[in-house]
Write an enzyme that holds these catalytic residues in place. Structure first.
Site, PDB file in Angstrom:
ATOM      1  N   HIS A 259       0.679  -1.207   0.019  1.00  0.00           N
ATOM      2  CA  HIS A 259       0.162   0.163   0.030  1.00  0.00           C
ATOM      3  C   HIS A 259       0.859   1.391   0.164  1.00  0.00           C
ATOM      4  O   HIS A 259       1.921   1.469   0.576  1.00  0.00           O
ATOM      5  CB  HIS A 259      -0.852  -0.132   1.192  1.00  0.00           C
ATOM      6  CG  HIS A 259      -0.321  -0.064   2.454  1.00  0.00           C
ATOM      7  ND1 HIS A 259       0.156   1.010   2.982  1.00  0.00           N
ATOM      8  CD2 HIS A 259       0.294  -1.083   3.205  1.00  0.00           C
ATOM      9  CE1 HIS A 259       0.684   0.897   4.232  1.00  0.00           C
ATOM     10  NE2 HIS A 259       0.807  -0.500   4.496  1.00  0.00           N
ATOM     11  N   ASP A 260       0.369   2.410  -0.761  1.00  0.00           N
ATOM     12  CA  ASP A 260       0.733   3.577  -0.525  1.00  0.00           C
ATOM     13  C   ASP A 260       2.336   3.698  -1.549  1.00  0.00           C
ATOM     14  O   ASP A 260       3.132   4.657  -1.415  1.00  0.00           O
ATOM     15  CB  ASP A 260       1.049   4.395   0.356  1.00  0.00           C
ATOM     16  CG  ASP A 260      -0.476   4.395   1.301  1.00  0.00           C
ATOM     17  OD1 ASP A 260      -1.129   5.194   0.740  1.00  0.00           O
ATOM     18  OD2 ASP A 260      -0.523   3.643   2.295  1.00  0.00           O
TER      19      ASP A 260
ATOM     20  N   GLY B 247       4.725  -1.557   2.609  1.00  0.00           N
ATOM     21  CA  GLY B 247       3.922  -0.049   2.470  1.00  0.00           C
ATOM     22  C   GLY B 247       5.086   1.142   2.207  1.00  0.00           C
ATOM     23  O   GLY B 247       6.004   0.856   2.854  1.00  0.00           O
TER      24      GLY B 247
END
Length: 256
Positions: free
Chosen positions: A119-120, A137
């Site tokens: 994520h991100d 992440g």
């Protein structure tokens, strides 16, 4: 162009030229651009935007929600640019509202089998992520970087442009532009001379980048002093600027 066994949510938007293989599932709030090929047994969840001329291979999971414990179902996104090849069983998660809110893949990347992009994360352009590479992440991978098989990248690390990791490298700090790292934990070895040569860097530029590497890693200087000396080399070798910028952007400290 869409196999009869594929399931396409009516709230998904696919360009008429998109090809979807058997048993693939495309959920709501997914946008897929022209001439993208989605092979069989691919799952794409939204909100996800995929550009043109991508090729996504079987068993990949694209745009799933992150398992990060701070994520609580917020409508975060995944954005994928153009001309990417995403091979078998790749997993790419959407972002979290605590950071960018978006996971971003740029253009012309080769993402090989079993790669995970957390994520991100941001993967810019022309990178190669070799089989079983895993990005935690909040990772940033800059242009032309190559991460060899089984490379592991800790969250919040930055991987500089034109850098290279050896097989099985465990990266826990930032990798400056042009630098080759290997080992667990990762250690800086040299500049990525072969990769730079293939991209048309001259021998004189390579020589100056080697000098820059030695300033940072071999002369016992503090990073501030090394960067001051590097700044005097930019007129002769402007290619050193990305190296300086990657050092300035480092928040976790650099691989030593």
């Amino acid at each position: 162009m869409i196999h009869s066994t594929a399931i396409i949510d009516p709230r998904a938007t696919l360009h008429p030229s998109v090809n979807v293989g058997p048993y693939s599932i495309i959920g709501p709030d997914v946008v897929v651009g022209a001439d993208t090929i989605i092979e069989s047994h691919v799952v794409i969840k939204g909100p996800t935007t995929i550009g043109a001329r991508n090729h996504i291979f079987q068993f990949s999971s694209i745009g799933e929600a992150t398992p990060d414990l701070k994520y609580h179902g917020e409508p975060t996104t995944l954005t994928i640019g153009d001309d990417n090849v995403i091979r078998e069983s790749v997993t790419i998660h959407r972002g979290t509202v605590q950071d960018r809110g978006d996971t971003y893949i740029g253009n012309s990347n080769l993402i090989m089998c079993y790669v995970h992009i957390g994520h991100d994360s941001v993967v810019r352009n022309n990178t190669i992520l070799v089989n079983n590479t895993a990005l935690a992440g909040h990772v940033v991978v800059d242009d032309w970087a190559i991460l060899s098989g089984y490379t592991l990248v800790h969250q919040f690390c930055k991987i500089g442009a034109h850098s290279f990791s050896g097989m099985g490298t465990a990266i826990g700090k930032d990798v400056p532009a042009y630098v080759t790292v290997s080992g667990s934990p990762a250690e800086a070895r040299t500049i990525n001379a072969e990769g730079l040569r293939r991209r048309g860097f001259s021998e004189s530029t390579l020589s100056n980048l080697r000098r820059a590497f030695k300033l940072i890693y071999r002369q016992g200087l503090t990073l501030d002093v090394a960067m001051e000396r590097l700044s005097t080399m930019t007129t002769e070798t402007p290619e050193i600027l990305p190296l300086i910028e990657s050092l300035e952007a480092s928040e976790r400290g650099i691989v030593r």
